[in-house]
Scaffold this motif. Sequence first.
Motif, PDB file in Angstrom:
ATOM      1  N   ALA A   1      37.642  55.841  42.034  1.00  0.00           N
ATOM      2  CA  ALA A   1      36.904  55.171  40.957  1.00  0.00           C
ATOM      3  C   ALA A   1      37.816  54.228  40.184  1.00  0.00           C
ATOM      4  O   ALA A   1      37.416  53.105  39.829  1.00  0.00           O
ATOM      5  N   GLN A   2      39.045  54.664  39.926  1.00  0.00           N
ATOM      6  CA  GLN A   2      39.989  53.794  39.229  1.00  0.00           C
ATOM      7  C   GLN A   2      40.341  52.572  40.081  1.00  0.00           C
ATOM      8  O   GLN A   2      40.419  51.444  39.562  1.00  0.00           O
ATOM      9  N   MET A   3      40.541  52.774  41.370  1.00  0.00           N
ATOM     10  CA  MET A   3      40.845  51.658  42.264  1.00  0.00           C
ATOM     11  C   MET A   3      39.696  50.664  42.275  1.00  0.00           C
ATOM     12  O   MET A   3      39.898  49.445  42.211  1.00  0.00           O
ATOM     13  N   SER A   4      38.487  51.174  42.359  1.00  0.00           N
ATOM     14  CA  SER A   4      37.311  50.306  42.367  1.00  0.00           C
ATOM     15  C   SER A   4      37.237  49.477  41.088  1.00  0.00           C
ATOM     16  O   SER A   4      36.964  48.275  41.120  1.00  0.00           O
ATOM     17  N   ALA A   5      37.501  50.116  39.950  1.00  0.00           N
ATOM     18  CA  ALA A   5      37.424  49.406  38.671  1.00  0.00           C
ATOM     19  C   ALA A   5      38.473  48.306  38.584  1.00  0.00           C
ATOM     20  O   ALA A   5      38.204  47.221  38.041  1.00  0.00           O
ATOM     21  N   ILE A   6      39.667  48.561  39.128  1.00  0.00           N
ATOM     22  CA  ILE A   6      40.721  47.544  39.105  1.00  0.00           C
ATOM     23  C   ILE A   6      40.340  46.353  39.984  1.00  0.00           C
ATOM     24  O   ILE A   6      40.411  45.189  39.573  1.00  0.00           O
ATOM     25  N   ILE A   7      39.898  46.662  41.198  1.00  0.00           N
ATOM     26  CA  ILE A   7      39.602  45.603  42.162  1.00  0.00           C
ATOM     27  C   ILE A   7      38.378  44.792  41.752  1.00  0.00           C
ATOM     28  O   ILE A   7      38.356  43.556  41.856  1.00  0.00           O
ATOM     29  N   ALA A   8      37.368  45.479  41.270  1.00  0.00           N
ATOM     30  CA  ALA A   8      36.096  44.816  40.975  1.00  0.00           C
ATOM     31  C   ALA A   8      36.161  43.936  39.732  1.00  0.00           C
ATOM     32  O   ALA A   8      35.192  43.242  39.426  1.00  0.00           O
ATOM     33  N   THR A   9      37.285  43.946  39.032  1.00  0.00           N
ATOM     34  CA  THR A   9      37.417  43.012  37.906  1.00  0.00           C
ATOM     35  C   THR A   9      37.526  41.579  38.415  1.00  0.00           C
ATOM     36  O   THR A   9      37.291  40.635  37.660  1.00  0.00           O
ATOM     37  N   GLY A  10      37.874  41.418  39.676  1.00  0.00           N
ATOM     38  CA  GLY A  10      37.883  40.083  40.271  1.00  0.00           C
ATOM     39  C   GLY A  10      36.471  39.555  40.437  1.00  0.00           C
ATOM     40  O   GLY A  10      35.505  40.319  40.558  1.00  0.00           O
ATOM     41  N   ALA A  11      36.331  38.260  40.463  1.00  0.00           N
ATOM     42  CA  ALA A  11      34.999  37.647  40.474  1.00  0.00           C
ATOM     43  C   ALA A  11      34.509  37.319  41.873  1.00  0.00           C
ATOM     44  O   ALA A  11      33.326  36.981  42.049  1.00  0.00           O
ATOM     45  N   SER A  12      35.381  37.439  42.866  1.00  0.00           N
ATOM     46  CA  SER A  12      34.989  37.010  44.205  1.00  0.00           C
ATOM     47  C   SER A  12      34.093  38.046  44.878  1.00  0.00           C
ATOM     48  O   SER A  12      34.071  39.233  44.506  1.00  0.00           O
TER      49      SER A  12
END
Length: 271
Positions: free
Chosen positions: A193-204
């Motif tokens: 969940a933490q990894m997803s939150a970090i990565i998904a902050t990107g807009a692509s």
Amino acid sequence: MLDPKMPARVNVKVLVILAIVVVTLGGSLVAARQIRRSVLSKRALAAGEAAFADKNWARAARDLGEYLGRNPDDIAILKKYAQARLSVRPLESINIGRAINAYRRIIQLDPHDEVAYEKLAELYGGTGNSAELAYVARVRLEHAPHDRKAPLWLASALVRLNRQAEAQQVLEQLTQELQTQDDKHAEYVDACAQMSAIIATGASAADKANGLAWLTKAVNYAPDSVEARIYRAHFYLQTLDIPDLSNDDRLTLARQDLEQADGVGTQDPRL
């Protein structure tokens, strides 16, 4: 005729006698002080324990604090003192600070006390002190390299310190280690969940797809995990323009995860 050496001999005897008297009196004063210290310590401890049992938190904090002033290495009382400080209402910053000091003292005395680390992580995380949270996480990992919670604390602190790349490394290492173990651990789900939150902050679109992939890894790892299902359902509901998914698809998939979570059930008020 008087012996010229007599006065010197008398003086030496007097000095010896005086020295003995001084030492005796000094020893008596030290003994008396120690006895008084012991009496006051026992009195403060008894009053503090009674107040703690009655949940009179303010008085327990006061009396246990007085006892600890004379006995700063008593781990059991340090824990009660910290709990009392955190139980006083309204909860003020001074009580939080003194509880933190107590828990820091505990890990100095016993670097393997798991509860003290957890309390410090909770307090530093709650007060937004990311630098200290990272410090506590690293100290815990130094003494317990395979602790499953400390990497999550460290990653969370690193994200708040704008060190996302380091946080991802910490989380990847944790998930890789847990994947090799036979038992299932909730920390794997939290790491995903933490990894997803970090990565998904990107807009692509790739960032969104990768963020979803980490949550799917969590579901595949623990299909009956309520947390994993809810994390992914939340992602579906909050994230627009996920590649290859229409809005209807997102809502359908979110509903399916929520129904699965509801079927398992939970008593956790967060969920």
